[in-house]
Design a protein around this motif. Structure first.
Motif, PDB file in Angstrom:
ATOM      1  N   ASN A  56       0.835  -1.205   0.000  1.00  0.00           N
ATOM      2  CA  ASN A  56       0.000   0.000   0.000  1.00  0.00           C
ATOM      3  C   ASN A  56       0.872   1.258   0.000  1.00  0.00           C
ATOM      4  OD1 ASN A  56      -2.691   1.140   0.116  1.00  0.00           O
ATOM      5  ND2 ASN A  56      -2.126   1.841   2.162  1.00  0.00           N
ATOM      6  N   THR A  85       2.451   1.707  -3.423  1.00  0.00           N
ATOM      7  CA  THR A  85       1.514   2.208  -4.436  1.00  0.00           C
ATOM      8  C   THR A  85       0.898   3.541  -4.036  1.00  0.00           C
ATOM      9  OG1 THR A  85      -0.314   0.945  -3.497  1.00  0.00           O
ATOM     10  CG2 THR A  85       0.945  -0.106  -5.261  1.00  0.00           C
ATOM     11  N   TYR A 113      -4.662   1.715  -3.952  1.00  0.00           N
ATOM     12  CA  TYR A 113      -5.564   0.561  -3.988  1.00  0.00           C
ATOM     13  C   TYR A 113      -6.113   0.163  -2.630  1.00  0.00           C
ATOM     14  CZ  TYR A 113      -3.400   0.276  -8.540  1.00  0.00           C
ATOM     15  OH  TYR A 113      -2.922   0.577  -9.782  1.00  0.00           O
TER      16      TYR A 113
END
Length: 163
Positions: free
Chosen positions: A88, A91, A95
């Motif tokens: 997480n 990114t 997401y």
């Protein structure tokens, strides 16, 4: 002389990578704390439901076995949540992988908790049948397919009624 310069450059590179990696891990641990608390709460509920179920069924409860299974689950779920939080962060939270990982852990544990609660009342829960029915939801479902999702355990209920 050239060899010393190479060693200095390698050292600076190693220190830089370590500084970046340690900062990354500190951010991950800060983000992970709330998810770990949620995960351990669900695992604790499963442990309590399992112990109550075993006591109601007159199954001997061994603390070492119960805690060993709970510890094993905790390690696996911690690894899943840690990986999700690290991904997480990588990114940039696009997401919400940490949320989905904890929801997956909670779902798996809720199946276990639900199974214990139903078993205490004399029912057997078959999650595989439930998944099959949900997968066929967009098609017309015959009533025979709904059978077997939750079944009454007749043998155990008769023994419980005799006591």
């Amino acid at each position: 002389m050239m060899e010393n310069e190479t060693k200095i450059i390698e050292s600076i590179g190693s220190v830089s990578v370590m500084a970046i990696a340690s900062n990354y891990l500190v951010i991950a641990l800060q983000n992970m704390v709330i998810w770990i608390i949620c995960m351990f709460a669900v695992i604790l509920c499963d442990l309590i439901a399992g112990v109550i179920h075993a006591l109601m069924e007159d199954i001997p409860v061994r603390a070492s076995k119960a805690f060993r299974r709970t510890f094993g689950k905790s390690v696996v779920y911690f690894a899943v949540v840690a990986m999700a939080v690290l991904l997480n962060i990588a990114t940039k939270g696009e997401y919400k992988l940490d949320k989905w990982a904890v929801l997956a852990v909670a779902f798996v544990e809720s199946l276990s908790i639900g199974g214990h609660i139903l078993a205490m009342r004399g029912y057997k829960f078959n999650p595989i049948m439930l998944v099959k029915v949900l997968a066929k939801k967009k098609y017309e479902i015959a009533s025979e397919e709904l059978e077997g999702i939750v079944e009454k355990k007749e043998v155990e209920n008769e023994q419980r009624n005799k006591k």
